[in-house]
Design a protein around this motif. Structure first.
Motif, short mmCIF file in Angstrom:
data_model
loop_
_atom_site.label_atom_id
_atom_site.label_comp_id
_atom_site.label_asym_id
_atom_site.label_seq_id
_atom_site.Cartn_x
_atom_site.Cartn_y
_atom_site.Cartn_z
N TYR A 17 0.80 -1.35 0.17
CA TYR A 17 0.02 0.05 -0.04
C TYR A 17 0.87 1.56 -0.08
CZ TYR A 17 -3.31 3.65 1.57
OH TYR A 17 -4.02 4.50 1.66
N GLN A 68 4.00 1.41 -0.86
CA GLN A 68 4.61 1.36 -2.10
C GLN A 68 3.93 2.05 -3.31
OE1 GLN A 68 8.03 0.59 -2.53
NE2 GLN A 68 7.88 1.82 -4.38
N ASN A 69 2.53 1.73 -3.32
CA ASN A 69 1.56 2.45 -4.29
C ASN A 69 1.47 3.96 -4.21
OD1 ASN A 69 1.14 -0.05 -5.81
ND2 ASN A 69 -0.55 -0.81 -4.42
N GLY A 101 4.36 5.46 -5.40
CA GLY A 101 4.27 5.56 -6.54
C GLY A 101 3.50 6.80 -7.43
N GLU A 102 2.27 6.94 -6.74
CA GLU A 102 1.49 7.92 -7.16
C GLU A 102 2.05 9.30 -7.11
OE1 GLU A 102 -2.91 9.87 -5.70
OE2 GLU A 102 -2.22 7.84 -4.88
#
Length: 323
Positions: free
Chosen positions: A220, A222-223, A226-227
């Motif tokens: 979560y 990491q996402n 990334g955003e």
């Protein structure tokens, strides 16, 4: 006998009255002297406060007058150190400096003099948005001049400039996002320490350094990173446009030297503040609009307690009650 007896008390009363009157005079004189001392002490404190206030006003005026120029010049705003809330390179400080520079009709262009390893993407995003807004509002060019480093959040800000100039030894780039921390689970086991943690909400203790990593929670985070990274990349692409010569590792977090940054389109050329003011802006006179804590501000903070005490004593002496 009667005359002597009658005369004795009369002289005693007269003598007692004289002593009482003398004593009263001494007491009143002492009280008057004490009141005079208190008044002088209060006056001297208020006088010092007035002097400090005059000094603060003078430096504030000097700063204001130094920022307002009617003759053509190049406006410069320094972005140094960590970009963070409460720091010298905070969004609040930089945006305020930007507004003053853009509103000055004598400022032919605004130069961001950058030497920063980065910092908060939120603070950088606020500054980037404001630069874009002010450029459209005032129709003035913005140039970024890099000294030692323009990395991460600092480059996020620089991407809003019309052109970016670097030194041949400058470090530019680091287009990435990170979140760091520590884990102590192995050390706790060796020391025989038991972690006792109670939460309401299964993700409330996410990334707790004393608990093992949870794969789902790590994914979560990491996402989310990334955003934010995607937002950073979009800002760079929008700011640099067709000049950007994208490579597979351009947005990997690497940094490049000044000349290499120019080759990749991350910068436009080699230059310094003086050369940009002289050759690009065509206005050699440079005026610094960077908001800094002046002497008046420091004095006001240091003597804040004295100011409060002075007003309290003045109010007390005049019979005013502070409730």
């Amino acid at each position: 006998m009667n005359d002597d007896t009658g005369g004795g008390p009369a002289r005693g009363v007269s003598g007692g009255s004289w002593e009482r009157a003398t004593l009263e005079k001494l007491v009143f004189a002492t009280l008057k002297e004490q009141r005079s001392v208190r008044r002088w002490r209060m006056f001297s404190r208020l006088l010092w406060l007035a002097v400090l206030g005059a000094i603060a006003w003078y430096f504030l005026q000097q700063q204001t007058l130094g920022a307002v120029q009617s003759t053509p010049h190049t406006a410069v705003i320094e972005i140094r150190g960590e970009i963070a809330s409460g720091a010298s390179a905070s969004a609040d400080s930089i945006v305020s400096s930007l507004k003053t520079a853009f509103e000055d009709r004598g400022a032919q262009a605004v130069v961001l003099l950058i030497d920063s390893p980065g910092g908060s993407p939120v603070q950088a995003g606020i500054i980037n948005d404001e630069i874009t807004r002010l450029k459209g509002l005032h129709k003035k060019k913005v140039y970024a001049v890099v000294e030692e480093t323009c990395a991460s959040a600092a480059y996020y800000i620089a991407a809003a400039a019309d052109e970016i100039y670097v030194d041949k030894a400058s470090l530019v780039g680091s287009i990435g996002v990170l979140m760091d921390g520590f884990g102590f689970t192995g050390l706790m086991e060796k020391l025989g320490i038991e972690r006792r943690l109670m939460t309401a909400g299964e993700n409330k203790a996410m990334l707790d350094p004393f608990s093992p990593q949870n794969p789902e929670q790590s994914a979560y985070i990491q996402n989310m990173l990334g955003e934010i990274h995607g937002q950073f990349i979009e800002v760079v692409k929008r700011g640099r446009g067709a000049r950007l010569k994208e490579t597979p590792d351009m947005f990997s977090g690497l940094v490049w030297s000044g000349p290499r940054a120019v080759e990749l389109g991350l910068a436009d050329g080699l230059g310094s503040l003086d050369t940009v003011a002289r050759d690009v802006v065509k206005a050699e006179d440079i005026v610094d609009y960077t908001q800094r804590e002046n002497l008046g501000s420091r004095l006001a903070r240091q003597f804040g307690a004295s100011v409060g005490e002075g007003f309290f004593l003045a109010a007390k002496a005049s019979g005013v009650q502070l409730k």
